[in-house]
Design a protein around this motif. Sequence first.
Motif, PDB file in Angstrom:
ATOM      1  N   LEU A 379      48.247  33.085  36.442  1.00 31.40           N
ATOM      2  CA  LEU A 379      49.623  32.715  36.112  1.00 31.40           C
ATOM      3  C   LEU A 379      50.639  33.658  36.747  1.00 31.40           C
ATOM      4  O   LEU A 379      51.839  33.502  36.524  1.00 31.40           O
ATOM      5  CB  LEU A 379      49.825  32.709  34.596  1.00 31.40           C
ATOM      6  N   ALA A 380      50.190  34.653  37.494  1.00 24.99           N
ATOM      7  CA  ALA A 380      51.091  35.634  38.102  1.00 24.99           C
ATOM      8  C   ALA A 380      50.899  35.661  39.604  1.00 24.99           C
ATOM      9  O   ALA A 380      49.777  35.726  40.089  1.00 24.99           O
ATOM     10  CB  ALA A 380      50.831  37.025  37.511  1.00 24.99           C
ATOM     11  N   GLN A 381      52.003  35.637  40.330  1.00 23.93           N
ATOM     12  CA  GLN A 381      51.890  35.728  41.786  1.00 23.93           C
ATOM     13  C   GLN A 381      51.667  37.161  42.239  1.00 23.93           C
ATOM     14  O   GLN A 381      51.150  37.394  43.327  1.00 23.93           O
ATOM     15  CB  GLN A 381      53.160  35.175  42.450  1.00 23.93           C
ATOM     16  N   ARG A 382      52.039  38.114  41.366  1.00 21.19           N
ATOM     17  CA  ARG A 382      51.877  39.532  41.702  1.00 21.19           C
ATOM     18  C   ARG A 382      51.133  40.234  40.585  1.00 21.19           C
ATOM     19  O   ARG A 382      51.436  40.038  39.407  1.00 21.19           O
ATOM     20  CB  ARG A 382      53.242  40.180  41.941  1.00 21.19           C
ATOM     21  N   ALA A 383      50.157  41.072  40.979  1.00 21.57           N
ATOM     22  CA  ALA A 383      49.333  41.759  39.985  1.00 21.57           C
ATOM     23  C   ALA A 383      49.035  43.164  40.481  1.00 21.57           C
ATOM     24  O   ALA A 383      49.021  43.429  41.693  1.00 21.57           O
ATOM     25  CB  ALA A 383      48.026  40.999  39.751  1.00 21.57           C
ATOM     26  N   ASN A 384      48.777  44.048  39.532  1.00 25.87           N
ATOM     27  CA  ASN A 384      48.489  45.429  39.921  1.00 25.87           C
ATOM     28  C   ASN A 384      47.579  46.116  38.915  1.00 25.87           C
ATOM     29  O   ASN A 384      47.530  45.760  37.737  1.00 25.87           O
ATOM     30  CB  ASN A 384      49.791  46.238  40.050  1.00 25.87           C
ATOM     31  N   GLY A 385      46.839  47.105  39.435  1.00 24.64           N
ATOM     32  CA  GLY A 385      46.154  48.075  38.602  1.00 24.64           C
ATOM     33  C   GLY A 385      47.049  49.283  38.432  1.00 24.64           C
ATOM     34  O   GLY A 385      48.148  49.353  38.993  1.00 24.64           O
ATOM     35  N   GLU A 409      41.005  42.673  50.283  1.00 21.12           N
ATOM     36  CA  GLU A 409      42.031  41.654  50.507  1.00 21.12           C
ATOM     37  C   GLU A 409      42.433  40.938  49.224  1.00 21.12           C
ATOM     38  O   GLU A 409      43.380  40.152  49.231  1.00 21.12           O
ATOM     39  CB  GLU A 409      41.535  40.625  51.517  1.00 21.12           C
ATOM     40  N   VAL A 410      41.723  41.184  48.139  1.00 20.82           N
ATOM     41  CA  VAL A 410      42.078  40.560  46.858  1.00 20.82           C
ATOM     42  C   VAL A 410      43.498  41.000  46.502  1.00 20.82           C
ATOM     43  O   VAL A 410      43.813  42.191  46.538  1.00 20.82           O
ATOM     44  CB  VAL A 410      41.074  40.973  45.770  1.00 20.82           C
ATOM     45  N   PRO A 411      44.391  40.065  46.169  1.00 21.54           N
ATOM     46  CA  PRO A 411      45.807  40.407  45.987  1.00 21.54           C
ATOM     47  C   PRO A 411      46.115  41.072  44.642  1.00 21.54           C
ATOM     48  O   PRO A 411      46.852  40.547  43.805  1.00 21.54           O
ATOM     49  CB  PRO A 411      46.504  39.047  46.118  1.00 21.54           C
ATOM     50  N   ILE A 412      45.510  42.230  44.420  1.00 18.77           N
ATOM     51  CA  ILE A 412      45.837  43.085  43.280  1.00 18.77           C
ATOM     52  C   ILE A 412      46.183  44.441  43.867  1.00 18.77           C
ATOM     53  O   ILE A 412      45.334  45.111  44.457  1.00 18.77           O
ATOM     54  CB  ILE A 412      44.660  43.224  42.298  1.00 18.77           C
ATOM     55  N   THR A 413      47.422  44.844  43.721  1.00 12.05           N
ATOM     56  CA  THR A 413      47.868  46.112  44.283  1.00 12.05           C
ATOM     57  C   THR A 413      47.762  47.201  43.226  1.00 12.05           C
ATOM     58  O   THR A 413      47.177  47.006  42.168  1.00 12.05           O
ATOM     59  CB  THR A 413      49.306  45.983  44.831  1.00 12.05           C
ATOM     60  N   SER A 414      48.327  48.364  43.501  1.00  6.11           N
ATOM     61  CA  SER A 414      48.288  49.476  42.550  1.00  6.11           C
ATOM     62  C   SER A 414      49.666  50.108  42.422  1.00  6.11           C
ATOM     63  O   SER A 414      50.350  50.322  43.432  1.00  6.11           O
ATOM     64  CB  SER A 414      47.310  50.560  43.011  1.00  6.11           C
TER      65      SER A 414
END
Length: 864
Positions: A379-385, A409-414
């Motif tokens: 449900l989120a276009q942007r995600a992060n650890g 390449e998985v779209p989870i940034t930090s």
Amino acid sequence: MKAIRRFHVRTVLPEPLAPLGTLASNLRWSWHSRTRDLFRDIDRRQWEAVSHDPVALLASLSAHELDALSRDEAFVARVREAAEGLQRYLEAPQWFQSWTEQAHGPAAIAYFSAEFGITSVLPQYSGGLGILAGDHLKSASDLGVPIVGIGLFYKTGYFSQSLSGDGWQQETYPVLDPDNLPLSLVREADGTPALVSLRLPEGRVLRAHIWKAQVGRVPLLLLDSDVDGNDDAARDLTNRLYGGGGDHRLQQEMLLGIGGVRALRIWSRLTDAPEPEVYHCNEGHAGLLGLERISELVTQRGLTFDEALEAVRAGTVFTTHTPVPAGIDRFGVDQVRRFLGGDCGLPGVPVESVLPLGAEDYDGGAAGVFNMAVMGLRLAQRANGVSQLHGKVSRGMFDGLWPGFDDDEVPITSITNGVHAPTWMDPRVVELAQRYVGGENVRHADGWDHVASIPSEEIWHLKRQLREQLVEDVRGRVHDAWVARGASEAELGWTQEILDPDVLTIGFARRVPTYKRLTLMLRDPARLRRLLLDPDRPVQLVIAGKAHPADDTGKKLIQQMVQFADDPKIRHRIVFLPNYDIAMAQQLYPGCDVWLNNPLRPFEACGTSGMKAALNGGLNLSILDGWWDEWFDGQNGWAIPTADQSSSAAGAVMDEDRRDDLESAALYDLIENHVRALFYDRDAEGLPQRWMSMVSRTLGTLGPKVLATRMVRDYVTQLYAPAALASRARSADSYAQARELASYEHSARSAFGEIRVDHVDSEGVRDTPQVGDRIRVKADVWLGSLSADAVQVQVVYGRASESDELSEVQSAPLTHVEAYDGSRHRFEGEVVLSRTGAFGYTVRVLPRHEGLASAAELGLVVNA
């Protein structure tokens, strides 16, 4: 005798003291020392008696005392000055106001979290997640970021911890009266309480009031289900933080997510506050907020479910905090059907469309399970650890959602967590830093490179004062803890002699799940005793932590630690303090010389306690996990060698006991041979110069990094602002882009099953290729029903292993040059050989649409 009716009588302040009400109700006092000093000076003894609670202090004063205070001209002048200072703080432009003039940042951001740790006076937190959320709001306030917080009001909070005679954790649940807290009830224009309502199975209705806590500039809205008209089960829903399970937990998360969005709408209607452009879901507990927003768009804007989903995703940010699947809330599909389907369903949101959002429909997933973190990511276009290492762990943990892509390449940034300096730095540390670094610099990222100008002897003498402050606090707490355990005053004289302000002090305080390894330091009890009792270079330990009420394993670890510390031979050198909370932590961090952290790597997502210690001149002694993995530089503390799977030979899994033996031995070695050696190595003036050099480096290198103001700026620039821009693009022209993207995604998901890379060729490769050569890559691709401009074709290249696996990967676009028989297309492009060694490449096809934040977003890829 019991009263048949109860109501709350509020204090009426004399007119000259009226601003005290405003000062007490705005939680800025919890991090603004001059405001706290103002309340303290009203009555120092009573200030201690009410545990530094301004609202309780004012309520405790008699009319006579208030009248006398109102005639004290000097005090009234201080009140007026403090009120004017608060007003300036609330109104003055801050960082966000200057930044957004160029960047067009979001008008408002909604920050959803199941817990918020603002102050011990408002105990709505259990541990790191809540403290992080509280620091996020405080720093957003300091920076002028237009955030509104959304949570639940728990009538008994988490729990109060005490110990039995044999050291077993005991829980009590003191009832909190919101009328006695710095909260105000959100009311409609006619004065009636504003009400949020949700439908539940069997015709039940869940109603909730909205309490507002003012956190500086930031309103925090807390939903409370203890409302007349609710049945008993509904009234008890928000009784405890993380209380109950199954249906109870799901209903709490419905109230937080769905009810939270409805509360926001009420808040905007009543205050004219702008509706949020960005919705930040802090962990999966609030994930259902996206469903309510989809329902709004379907019913109010005429979008289909899929179109509304695209619109909602653009403005949603999801932060994951757990590196272990067991830490994620998962519900049964039948549960979700019962609570989100049928008569309980949200308008325009059929439950059969909801279930795929949380489905673990990937390799290794479980059928029949609805995963809240998976839904949050979808449900989120942007995600992060919350640290660089945690981002990497999360990309591996959730890679099943993006099949065909490498983990990196998985779209989870930090975005690495930070801590709110004004809350966690002792005022004397701030005062010293301001004298040498200057003004507000110490609370922001400026000026930390001038820490070296602070004389070592001043830092050393201050640390001794802070150690002494901690010792006095610990003695009182240990005395009270033993009284609670059944000891008599006559046998507690020893509690006034425990700890020594001149002894190396190591702190360890956190929640007590197994992976944090509270008892690793007990692995060799005899060796630990020798460390504690060394006549020349002793060590003392101050330990605290709570286990979840349902976690008997964690309680056993606490009992082990308590029983060890109870030994009369060593209890003057090691203590376990029950009921760890913000108030205790604010004494503990400044008073410790070393902060110990020894989790199982990589299970500490970030960990922020060591950051708070660092801001107070403490040195970290930690496993390279969470934030320490990225900011340890070899000179600002110590890294405990790790024997985790990733560092063992060939990635072999190590026996748990063997691993703990190795890591505990490494811990003892560091303390014996390095930590205490530096601490007790003094020059002719009695100063440990090498130790102070490390303290100075810690402050200089970590100070600007660990600040929550840095963290919030990162969220604003890297996630909130892009999300706001994407949300605006989605909603423009009656949600034209959302409609287009939904249609495109439907077509792409159908077509990607047909796409294939038929042939790949290259030109320009010599017999002995060398750096700087150019090769031209050509690919023939069958696109089926998609046009060439609906995809992007890339050459992916890097270092090739003997098994042809690529590493150090880069990609370059291939350009469409020719179409053949309708569905077959030629793409070409160049690659420059920029490194020596084994080189390999491949070709892949990805979706292309201007509304996608990354090529991996849809999880669609065809590799050659």
